[in-house]
Design a protein around this motif. Sequence first.
Motif, PDB file in Angstrom:
ATOM      1  N   CYS A   1       0.825  -1.206   0.000  1.00 14.58           N
ATOM      2  CA  CYS A   1       0.000   0.000   0.000  1.00 14.58           C
ATOM      3  C   CYS A   1       0.864   1.264   0.000  1.00 14.58           C
ATOM      4  O   CYS A   1       0.513   2.265  -0.645  1.00 14.58           O
ATOM      5  CB  CYS A   1      -0.922   0.001   1.220  1.00 14.58           C
TER       6      CYS A   1
ATOM      7  N   GLY B   1      -4.221   0.049   4.226  1.00 18.02           N
ATOM      8  CA  GLY B   1      -5.301  -0.085   3.251  1.00 18.02           C
ATOM      9  C   GLY B   1      -6.127   1.180   3.127  1.00 18.02           C
ATOM     10  O   GLY B   1      -6.461   1.624   2.013  1.00 18.02           O
TER      11      GLY B   1
ATOM     12  N   ALA C   1      -3.836   4.030   1.491  1.00 22.57           N
ATOM     13  CA  ALA C   1      -3.665   3.897   0.048  1.00 22.57           C
ATOM     14  C   ALA C   1      -4.939   4.267  -0.702  1.00 22.57           C
ATOM     15  O   ALA C   1      -4.896   4.946  -1.735  1.00 22.57           O
ATOM     16  CB  ALA C   1      -3.238   2.473  -0.301  1.00 22.57           C
TER      17      ALA C   1
ATOM     18  N   SER D   1      -5.447  -0.087  -5.386  1.00 23.72           N
ATOM     19  CA  SER D   1      -5.444   0.193  -3.946  1.00 23.72           C
ATOM     20  C   SER D   1      -6.691  -0.323  -3.247  1.00 23.72           C
ATOM     21  O   SER D   1      -6.694  -0.498  -2.028  1.00 23.72           O
ATOM     22  CB  SER D   1      -5.314   1.697  -3.699  1.00 23.72           C
TER      23      SER D   1
ATOM     24  N   ALA E   1      -6.775  -3.920  -0.816  1.00 22.30           N
ATOM     25  CA  ALA E   1      -6.304  -4.123   0.555  1.00 22.30           C
ATOM     26  C   ALA E   1      -7.445  -4.110   1.560  1.00 22.30           C
ATOM     27  O   ALA E   1      -7.401  -4.820   2.572  1.00 22.30           O
ATOM     28  CB  ALA E   1      -5.270  -3.058   0.911  1.00 22.30           C
TER      29      ALA E   1
END
Length: 389
Positions: free
Chosen positions: A248, A325, A328, A357, A360
């Motif tokens: 990330c 997560g 990002a 992204s 995640a």
Amino acid sequence: MTTSVDTAQSDTDPADRLGTVIDDVIRPQAAIVDREGAFPRQGVDALAAAGLLGLASSTEVGGGGQGMRAVAEVIERLAAECGSTAMVVLMHYAATAVIEAHGPREVRTAIATGGHLTTLAFSEYGSRSHFWSPTGTASAADDGSVRLDARKSWVTSAGEADSYVWSSLPLSGDAGPMTLWHVPAGSAGLSVTGDFDGLGLRGNGSRPMTGEGIRVPSAAMLADDGAGLDTALGAVLPWFLVLNGAFCLGLADSAVAEANRHLTGTTLTHTGAALRDAPVTRRDLARLMIRTDALRAFLGDTLTALETGRDDAMLRVLQVKALAGETAADVTDGAMQLCGGSAFRKELGLERRFRDSRAARVMAPTTDALHDFVGRVATGLPLLDEANR
């Protein structure tokens, strides 16, 4: 996969070897991998030949003998260029952690010398993102082998890897919640049962797989019967979560860098001003930079906690993917807004990072699950209650 380490390259610094592979293969192929949803075979083979797939393997079997910090740097740099390639390699390293601890020497050697790509096969249709609750079975066969049956819902590098770290219910009903196995590709009864046409990470080959009467020797068991959950939590989870943090970070950092280039290099003809000349634009870029640098600092602290055996190391490990997560997702979204309509064009590379992204948040353990885990650890509860074990 038959690639082996180039001995001439193995004497050079891993960072230099990685840079060469990125420049020559990964970056030029990234847009193609995304557009076509193609497995990044050229990039994986180049990383193998450069000795980077064996970076975390023991020097005893010919590997790089590097720790998590060096491996995290590899994932960060790969993710900045091609999320699909980074995720394939991330899952390889996570599976390697188990094989290094419990796998056969010949497989460890093959991984170390670049001739073997492995991956995790945990998620199942029956339990979805709750990887700690497998529904697939293992049963003893009359000939002394073990029969494995399962419907795996997501397996990165499905049909491309040379082996799978496979989870199942234990052989013995009272042995524990889960057992892990080393399942070679090409095993009878093992098949890829669907395609992957995803929003992001389009080339990482995350497809469903079915095991129907797979036969493996009893020696294919990784650790003891029923000890798979302890192995997953102790050996796999730290690598998987920390490397996801690095993944990330690579996405966020590259999105900020691309936005910075766009704002600096774009001039409004009717005013003669660059986009960066607007104070609000600079403020918004600064916010994205600060969030990205905060993630970098947190990831670094997590690695330090693990390296020094700090009491809060497991808490940091659980926190890092949840933080990464969300960071990002928010930073790539902010970079898209900052660059306006230009960001929707594929040549800028921002919309690809934006899409990549999103994975995640929903990749097990999901952000919601990690928030619960963090809360449980912080309040003195066990990570999983008995009902989930």
